[in-house]
Design a protein around this motif. Structure first.
Motif, PDB file in Angstrom:
ATOM      1  N   THR A   1       3.386  -2.337 -13.877  1.00 60.45           N
ATOM      2  CA  THR A   1       3.450  -3.503 -12.990  1.00 60.45           C
ATOM      3  C   THR A   1       4.684  -3.492 -12.094  1.00 60.45           C
ATOM      4  N   SER A   2       5.709  -2.714 -12.468  1.00 60.16           N
ATOM      5  CA  SER A   2       6.948  -2.698 -11.683  1.00 60.16           C
ATOM      6  C   SER A   2       6.788  -1.994 -10.341  1.00 60.16           C
ATOM      7  N   THR A   3       5.751  -1.159 -10.192  1.00 62.98           N
ATOM      8  CA  THR A   3       5.569  -0.418  -8.938  1.00 62.98           C
ATOM      9  C   THR A   3       4.457  -0.997  -8.066  1.00 62.98           C
ATOM     10  N   GLN A   4       3.773  -2.015  -8.547  1.00 61.48           N
ATOM     11  CA  GLN A   4       2.643  -2.575  -7.805  1.00 61.48           C
ATOM     12  C   GLN A   4       3.118  -3.611  -6.787  1.00 61.48           C
ATOM     13  N   THR A   5       2.273  -3.904  -5.804  1.00 67.69           N
ATOM     14  CA  THR A   5       2.626  -4.946  -4.843  1.00 67.69           C
ATOM     15  C   THR A   5       2.592  -6.305  -5.536  1.00 67.69           C
ATOM     16  N   LYS A   6       3.440  -7.199  -5.076  1.00 63.70           N
ATOM     17  CA  LYS A   6       3.497  -8.534  -5.668  1.00 63.70           C
ATOM     18  C   LYS A   6       2.156  -9.246  -5.536  1.00 63.70           C
ATOM     19  N   THR A   7       1.488  -9.022  -4.409  1.00 61.52           N
ATOM     20  CA  THR A   7       0.202  -9.681  -4.177  1.00 61.52           C
ATOM     21  C   THR A   7      -0.840  -9.238  -5.184  1.00 61.52           C
ATOM     22  N   ASN A   8      -0.942  -7.925  -5.417  1.00 61.10           N
ATOM     23  CA  ASN A   8      -1.953  -7.428  -6.349  1.00 61.10           C
ATOM     24  C   ASN A   8      -1.677  -7.875  -7.777  1.00 61.10           C
TER      25      ASN A   8
ATOM     26  N   GLU B   1     -10.689   3.856 -16.494  1.00 56.32           N
ATOM     27  CA  GLU B   1      -9.614   3.938 -17.481  1.00 56.32           C
ATOM     28  C   GLU B   1      -8.866   5.263 -17.363  1.00 56.32           C
ATOM     29  N   ASP B   2      -9.603   6.346 -17.167  1.00 59.18           N
ATOM     30  CA  ASP B   2      -8.987   7.665 -17.036  1.00 59.18           C
ATOM     31  C   ASP B   2      -8.077   7.727 -15.813  1.00 59.18           C
ATOM     32  N   VAL B   3      -8.542   7.183 -14.703  1.00 58.20           N
ATOM     33  CA  VAL B   3      -7.750   7.192 -13.470  1.00 58.20           C
ATOM     34  C   VAL B   3      -6.460   6.397 -13.645  1.00 58.20           C
ATOM     35  N   ILE B   4      -6.550   5.224 -14.247  1.00 60.27           N
ATOM     36  CA  ILE B   4      -5.362   4.386 -14.425  1.00 60.27           C
ATOM     37  C   ILE B   4      -4.377   5.039 -15.389  1.00 60.27           C
ATOM     38  N   LYS B   5      -4.877   5.655 -16.445  1.00 64.21           N
ATOM     39  CA  LYS B   5      -3.988   6.320 -17.397  1.00 64.21           C
ATOM     40  C   LYS B   5      -3.219   7.462 -16.740  1.00 64.21           C
ATOM     41  N   ARG B   6      -3.869   8.169 -15.826  1.00 65.58           N
ATOM     42  CA  ARG B   6      -3.215   9.299 -15.162  1.00 65.58           C
ATOM     43  C   ARG B   6      -2.296   8.868 -14.026  1.00 65.58           C
ATOM     44  N   ASN B   7      -2.513   7.652 -13.497  1.00 66.98           N
ATOM     45  CA  ASN B   7      -1.759   7.213 -12.320  1.00 66.98           C
ATOM     46  C   ASN B   7      -1.262   5.779 -12.464  1.00 66.98           C
ATOM     47  N   PRO B   8      -0.544   5.453 -13.529  1.00 70.47           N
ATOM     48  CA  PRO B   8      -0.173   4.050 -13.765  1.00 70.47           C
ATOM     49  C   PRO B   8       0.767   3.463 -12.718  1.00 70.47           C
ATOM     50  N   ARG B   9       1.530   4.315 -12.000  1.00 65.27           N
ATOM     51  CA  ARG B   9       2.492   3.809 -11.016  1.00 65.27           C
ATOM     52  C   ARG B   9       1.865   3.608  -9.641  1.00 65.27           C
ATOM     53  N   SER B  10       0.756   4.258  -9.384  1.00 70.60           N
ATOM     54  CA  SER B  10       0.140   4.206  -8.064  1.00 70.60           C
ATOM     55  C   SER B  10      -0.250   2.780  -7.681  1.00 70.60           C
ATOM     56  N   GLN B  11       0.083   2.389  -6.454  1.00 68.56           N
ATOM     57  CA  GLN B  11      -0.321   1.065  -5.982  1.00 68.56           C
ATOM     58  C   GLN B  11      -1.826   0.986  -5.761  1.00 68.56           C
ATOM     59  N   VAL B  12      -2.464   2.138  -5.742  1.00 64.10           N
ATOM     60  CA  VAL B  12      -3.917   2.155  -5.616  1.00 64.10           C
ATOM     61  C   VAL B  12      -4.569   1.555  -6.858  1.00 64.10           C
ATOM     62  N   VAL B  13      -4.051   1.883  -8.037  1.00 67.59           N
ATOM     63  CA  VAL B  13      -4.682   1.372  -9.253  1.00 67.59           C
ATOM     64  C   VAL B  13      -4.437  -0.127  -9.407  1.00 67.59           C
ATOM     65  N   GLY B  14      -3.311  -0.609  -8.875  1.00 70.23           N
ATOM     66  CA  GLY B  14      -3.078  -2.049  -8.896  1.00 70.23           C
ATOM     67  C   GLY B  14      -4.096  -2.782  -8.047  1.00 70.23           C
ATOM     68  N   SER B  15      -4.383  -2.213  -6.870  1.00 67.23           N
ATOM     69  CA  SER B  15      -5.388  -2.805  -5.992  1.00 67.23           C
ATOM     70  C   SER B  15      -6.778  -2.680  -6.599  1.00 67.23           C
ATOM     71  N   LEU B  16      -7.051  -1.520  -7.190  1.00 71.29           N
ATOM     72  CA  LEU B  16      -8.331  -1.299  -7.865  1.00 71.29           C
ATOM     73  C   LEU B  16      -8.564  -2.345  -8.939  1.00 71.29           C
ATOM     74  N   LEU B  17      -7.567  -2.534  -9.798  1.00 73.43           N
ATOM     75  CA  LEU B  17      -7.727  -3.470 -10.904  1.00 73.43           C
ATOM     76  C   LEU B  17      -7.864  -4.902 -10.404  1.00 73.43           C
TER      77      LEU B  17
END
Length: 356
Positions: A196-203, A157-173
């Protein structure tokens, strides 16, 4: 192998199912272009052909495609990004290889080229990798301890809150939903935190489908009986392999994590087959020959099928909600779900207890 590589090999899947977690570190502020720059230095360790260029696709479908000339088995990519991006390396006329995350700063990556696929061997550098190592270590060291789920959730939760735009957190979730590490309400809460606007469509599609599946495909649900195309092109029903416990294994010939788990699964199959445990393989390959070659090469002893027709693929996609491989579902003699996406080590423990 670097600890970060343990996770990156699976996301694909992950995939995963080796359990895979990835996390990135991205700033939400608009810094200077120098702060946003990256340099990716690559080294080809092994190869079965000599590529003139290597290509990097980043940002998911519709993202950027860049190229770099290969000289003395080395290549370099440079550029600027606002946050970590999903990326893959490949050669001309090759297949997409192991995914990784392109981040700001200096990154070094070692790759292996085999059968026109580009596999990541090791990757080091950048803030994303540092945080990835930390999360990976925490998972590996604490996953069997009491209250692990609660403690791990706080970190995620802490990581996602600090990095909501990162495509890494989209893949993580997407992978956390796939693996069902947390209760469904907690996964919905985490999803609400990402941009969600910065994540890959697949994730995003996989995450949404996975959240939908949490309410429809759960432990205790009795699944329907379906048929899939067998080696001899005859239709084979799930129920035909069911005795006491049946592992429905979703895989593909091109999925290296899938095939890496096969030896362990073969050991368990051999050990518990006489006790009523069996496996029913369902390949999501689109190439029948590639699937048949993999079955023969890996000497898979259990019933293997392929989701070949549109109806069969619809069952895999929209009934079982399989969006990445390896995936599995364990059912009992009444076709009731016992577990979903069980790791090999966990499956071994389940079978040993069940056999007592």
């Amino acid at each position: 192998m670097k600890k970060s590589q343990f996770l990156l090999r699976v996301i694909a899947k992950m995939a995963v199912v080796l359990v895979v977690f990835v996390v990135g570190c991205a700033s939400n502020t608009n810094g200077t272009s120098d702060k946003n720059r990256y340099t990716l230095r690559g080294h080809i360790l092994e190869k079965d052909l000599v590529p003139e260029y290597i290509y990097m696709a980043s940002g998911g479908a519709g993202g950027k495609l860049d190229s770099s000339r290969v000289e003395n088995n080395r290549f370099v990519f440079t550029g600027s990004i606002d946050y970590p991006l999903f990326a893959r390396l490949r050669i001309k006329d090759g297949y997409g290889g192991t995914p990784f995350f392109l981040d700001k700063g200096e990154i070094k990556i070692d790759v292996v080229i085999n059968k026109r696929m580009t596999f990541t061997d090791t990757i080091i550098g950048s803030g994303a990798m540092v945080e990835l190592d930390s999360l990976t270590s925490f998972y590996k060291e604490n996953k069997d301890k009491p209250n692990f789920t609660e403690a791990f959730y706080v970190k995620v939760e802490d990581v996602i809150k600090r990095n909501p735009r990162s495509q890494v957190v989209g893949s993580l979730l997407s992978n956390l939903i796939h693996l069902r590490i947390f209760p469904s309400d907690k996964l919905f809460d985490l999803y609400s935190l990402i941009d969600t606007s910065t994540q890959t469509k697949t994730n995003i599609a996989n995450a949404r489908d996975g959240l939908r599946a949490l309410n429809t495909l759960k432990v205790g649900k009795v699944i329907d009986d379906f048929t899939f195309s067998g080696v001899g092109e005859n239709d084979i029903p799930l129920s035909g392999s069911l005795d006491k416990l049946l592992l429905i294994e979703f895989w593909a010939s091109w999925c290296s994590p899938c095939r890496e788990t096969t030896p362990k699964l073969k050991e368990m199959y051999k050990m518990y087959k006489s006790e009523g445990f069996s496996v029913f393989g369902i390949s999501i390959d689109r190439n029948r020959k590639a699937w048949l070659d993999a079955v023969k090469e890996d000497q898979i002893p259990w019933v293997n099928t392929i989701a070949e027709t549109k109806e069969q693929r619809d069952v895999v996609d929209n009934y079982f909600f399989i969006k990445s491989v390896p995936s599995n579902i364990l059912i009992d003699k009444d076709r009731a779900i016992v577990g979903i996406n069980i790791e090999p080590d966990s499956l071994s423990k389940i079978l040993s207890v069940w056999n007592e």
